[in-house]
Design a protein around this motif. Structure first.
Motif, PDB file in Angstrom:
ATOM      1  N   LEU A 200       0.951  -1.039   0.081  1.00  0.00           N
ATOM      2  CA  LEU A 200      -0.314  -0.102  -0.134  1.00  0.00           C
ATOM      3  C   LEU A 200       1.198   1.290  -0.333  1.00  0.00           C
ATOM      4  CD1 LEU A 200      -2.393   1.406   0.045  1.00  0.00           C
ATOM      5  CD2 LEU A 200      -2.937   0.739   2.403  1.00  0.00           C
ATOM      6  N   HIS A 201       1.010   2.440  -1.052  1.00  0.00           N
ATOM      7  CA  HIS A 201       1.454   3.165  -0.793  1.00  0.00           C
ATOM      8  C   HIS A 201       1.201   4.558  -1.591  1.00  0.00           C
ATOM      9  CE1 HIS A 201       1.523   0.913  -5.302  1.00  0.00           C
ATOM     10  NE2 HIS A 201       1.369   1.901  -5.571  1.00  0.00           N
ATOM     11  N   LEU A 202       1.840   5.513  -1.282  1.00  0.00           N
ATOM     12  CA  LEU A 202       1.580   6.300  -2.247  1.00  0.00           C
ATOM     13  C   LEU A 202       2.902   7.171  -3.280  1.00  0.00           C
ATOM     14  CD1 LEU A 202       0.620   8.888   0.206  1.00  0.00           C
ATOM     15  CD2 LEU A 202      -0.836   8.636  -0.535  1.00  0.00           C
ATOM     16  N   TYR A 203       2.832   7.410  -4.127  1.00  0.00           N
ATOM     17  CA  TYR A 203       3.432   8.128  -5.557  1.00  0.00           C
ATOM     18  C   TYR A 203       3.924   8.766  -4.879  1.00  0.00           C
ATOM     19  CZ  TYR A 203       2.115   3.775  -8.193  1.00  0.00           C
ATOM     20  OH  TYR A 203       2.150   2.322  -8.865  1.00  0.00           O
ATOM     21  N   ASP A 204       5.214   9.787  -5.397  1.00  0.00           N
ATOM     22  CA  ASP A 204       5.492  10.939  -5.007  1.00  0.00           C
ATOM     23  C   ASP A 204       4.618  12.025  -6.097  1.00  0.00           C
ATOM     24  OD1 ASP A 204       6.382  10.545  -7.861  1.00  0.00           O
ATOM     25  OD2 ASP A 204       8.531  10.663  -7.070  1.00  0.00           O
ATOM     26  N   TYR A 205       4.102  11.891  -6.529  1.00  0.00           N
ATOM     27  CA  TYR A 205       3.121  13.258  -7.133  1.00  0.00           C
ATOM     28  C   TYR A 205       1.870  13.614  -6.727  1.00  0.00           C
ATOM     29  CZ  TYR A 205       0.443   9.376  -8.704  1.00  0.00           C
ATOM     30  OH  TYR A 205      -0.824   8.593  -9.566  1.00  0.00           O
ATOM     31  N   VAL A 206       1.264  12.972  -5.399  1.00  0.00           N
ATOM     32  CA  VAL A 206       0.410  13.397  -4.568  1.00  0.00           C
ATOM     33  C   VAL A 206       1.263  13.587  -3.027  1.00  0.00           C
ATOM     34  CG1 VAL A 206      -1.419  12.060  -6.153  1.00  0.00           C
ATOM     35  CG2 VAL A 206      -0.285  10.463  -3.665  1.00  0.00           C
ATOM     36  N   TRP A 207       2.471  13.375  -2.785  1.00  0.00           N
ATOM     37  CA  TRP A 207       2.421  13.204  -1.640  1.00  0.00           C
ATOM     38  C   TRP A 207       2.762  14.823  -1.178  1.00  0.00           C
ATOM     39  CZ3 TRP A 207       8.600  11.021  -2.276  1.00  0.00           C
ATOM     40  CH2 TRP A 207       8.898  10.124  -1.827  1.00  0.00           C
ATOM     41  N   GLU A 208       2.499  15.650  -1.365  1.00  0.00           N
ATOM     42  CA  GLU A 208       2.079  17.028  -1.326  1.00  0.00           C
ATOM     43  C   GLU A 208       0.325  16.981  -0.929  1.00  0.00           C
ATOM     44  OE1 GLU A 208       3.845  19.394  -0.420  1.00  0.00           O
ATOM     45  OE2 GLU A 208       5.349  18.251  -0.860  1.00  0.00           O
ATOM     46  N   LEU A 209      -0.278  16.368  -2.512  1.00  0.00           N
ATOM     47  CA  LEU A 209      -1.737  16.706  -1.857  1.00  0.00           C
ATOM     48  C   LEU A 209      -2.181  15.941   0.032  1.00  0.00           C
ATOM     49  CD1 LEU A 209      -3.102  15.951  -5.311  1.00  0.00           C
ATOM     50  CD2 LEU A 209      -3.215  18.412  -4.079  1.00  0.00           C
ATOM     51  N   ALA A 210      -1.575  14.558   0.315  1.00  0.00           N
ATOM     52  CA  ALA A 210      -1.763  14.201   1.395  1.00  0.00           C
ATOM     53  C   ALA A 210      -1.069  14.722   2.214  1.00  0.00           C
ATOM     54  CB  ALA A 210      -0.471  12.481   1.240  1.00  0.00           C
ATOM     55  N   LYS A 211       0.072  15.541   1.807  1.00  0.00           N
ATOM     56  CA  LYS A 211      -0.009  16.833   3.273  1.00  0.00           C
ATOM     57  C   LYS A 211      -0.521  17.249   4.022  1.00  0.00           C
ATOM     58  CE  LYS A 211       5.493  15.499   2.509  1.00  0.00           C
ATOM     59  NZ  LYS A 211       6.524  15.725   2.034  1.00  0.00           N
ATOM     60  N   LEU A 212      -1.596  17.803   2.746  1.00  0.00           N
ATOM     61  CA  LEU A 212      -2.515  19.301   2.712  1.00  0.00           C
ATOM     62  C   LEU A 212      -3.743  18.536   3.659  1.00  0.00           C
ATOM     63  CD1 LEU A 212      -3.342  22.248   2.182  1.00  0.00           C
ATOM     64  CD2 LEU A 212      -4.170  21.301  -0.278  1.00  0.00           C
ATOM     65  N   ARG A 213      -3.923  17.721   2.649  1.00  0.00           N
ATOM     66  CA  ARG A 213      -5.472  16.120   3.442  1.00  0.00           C
ATOM     67  C   ARG A 213      -5.057  16.413   5.161  1.00  0.00           C
ATOM     68  NH1 ARG A 213      -8.908  15.954   5.672  1.00  0.00           N
ATOM     69  NH2 ARG A 213     -10.499  14.751   5.975  1.00  0.00           N
ATOM     70  N   THR A 214      -4.695  16.111   5.236  1.00  0.00           N
ATOM     71  CA  THR A 214      -3.589  15.768   6.719  1.00  0.00           C
ATOM     72  C   THR A 214      -3.236  16.473   7.642  1.00  0.00           C
ATOM     73  OG1 THR A 214      -2.079  14.836   6.218  1.00  0.00           O
ATOM     74  CG2 THR A 214      -3.340  13.154   6.510  1.00  0.00           C
ATOM     75  N   MET A 215      -3.442  17.746   6.830  1.00  0.00           N
ATOM     76  CA  MET A 215      -2.837  18.871   7.592  1.00  0.00           C
ATOM     77  C   MET A 215      -1.029  19.166   8.237  1.00  0.00           C
ATOM     78  SD  MET A 215      -6.340  20.771   9.261  1.00  0.00           S
ATOM     79  CE  MET A 215      -5.828  22.196   9.028  1.00  0.00           C
TER      80      MET A 215
END
Length: 231
Positions: A200-215
Motif C-alpha cells: 500500500l503506497h503513495l506515489y511521489d506526485y501526490v505527497w503534497e496533496l496527502a500532506k495538505l489533506r492531513t494538515m
C-alpha cells in the motif's frame, strides 16, 4: 519489516487513517520495476485495515471543499467500475479485468452458502493465475476471502500492490458494493471488511496533496505532535 494495523469505522475513515499513518511511518524508495518506474513511492511494509462499517455512506473519501483538493474518486466512478469487478467484459487492449477472474466465482460462492450452509472455509475467490506474473501489469488484487458469521457476510481482501490515493478508495468502494450484492443474494446482512497489503503506497506526485489533506506540512512533524489527530 514493520507491520501496521488500523481499525476504522468506515471507508473514508480507513483512507484518511492510512494516508496519515503512511506519511508518518512509510518507507521511501525508488521504483525499479512496475508502475511509474524511476519515480518514488512511500510504502508500508505490510498493513492490515479492519473496517467495521464499510457500508456507511458515503463510500468515497471526505475532502472538505475548503481544501481545494479534487476527490480521489470521481462522482459516479464506483458504479461505472463495478462491471469490471463483477463481469468478464473487457475493453480492447485490456489483458484482464478483475471480473474476468471473479464472475464465475461470485456465483459459486453464493450457491455454496445458500445450498451448503455457512460452516466452510472454501468460499475464497482468486484473482490471477500462474501466467499473470508474465504480464507487464499483473493484477493488484489477488484474492477475496469470505465468511458468514452472526448472519453477516464479511470480506477479507488482499492486494499485492495498492495505490493508496486513488486505488484504495475506488477498489474498496466497489468491493463493498459487490459484498452488498452477494449478501442480498445469499440472504444475510452486510458485514465488515479486513483488507491487507504488503504494497500500500503513495506515489511521489501526490505527497503534497496527502500532506495538505492531513494538515501536516512534513512527516517529521508527526513525531513532534504538530499535526492533527485523525478525523
Amino acid at each position: 519489516m514493520q507491520p501496521e494495523f488500523i481499525q476504522a469505522r468506515d471507508l473514508p475513515d480507513a483512507w484518511f487513517q492510512c494516508v496519515y499513518r503512511l506519511l508518518e511511518k512509510g518507507h521511501e524508495y525508488t521504483i525499479d520495476r512496475g508502475s511509474y518506474e524511476g519515480q518514488k513511492r512511500l510504502e508500508f511494509d505490510y498493513i492490515t485495515v479492519h473496517i467495521r462499517f464499510p457500508g456507511a455512506r458515503p463510500l468515497v473519501p471526505d475532502i472538505p471543499p475548503s481544501f481545494g483538493i479534487p476527490n480521489p474518486v470521481a462522482e459516479g466512478y464506483l458504479e461505472s467500475y463495478l462491471p469490471y469487478l463483477m463481469t468478464s467484459v473487457k475493453q480492447p487492449g485490456e489483458d484482464y479485468t478483475y471480473g474476468s477472474y471473479l464472475e464465475k466465482q461470485i456465483q459459486e460462492v453464493i450457491r455454496m452458502y445458500r445450498e451448503n450452509g455457512f460452516g466452510t472455509n472454501q468460499a475464497y475467490m482468486t484473482v490471477g493465475n500462474p501466467e499473470a506474473i508474465l504480464l507487464k501489469d499483473p493484477p493488484c488484487l489477488r484474492g477475496i476471502d469470505t465468511r458468514v458469521r452472526d448472519g453477516r457476510l464479511h470480506f477479507m481482501v488482499y492486494f499485492r500492490s495498492w495505490d493508496l490515493w486513488n486505488g484504495f478508495p475506488a477498489n474498496l468502494g466497489a468491493i463493498q458494493l459487490l459484498k452488498e450484492y452477494m449478501a442480498g443474494e445469499i440472504g444475510v446482512d452486510d458485514g465488515e471488511i479486513i483488507a491487507a497489503s504488503k504494497g500500500l503506497h503513495l506515489y511521489d506526485y501526490v505527497w503534497e496533496l496527502a500532506k495538505l489533506r492531513t494538515m501536516c506540512p512534513n512527516p517529521q512533524a508527526f513525531t513532534r505532535g504538530e499535526c492533527q489527530t485523525h478525523d
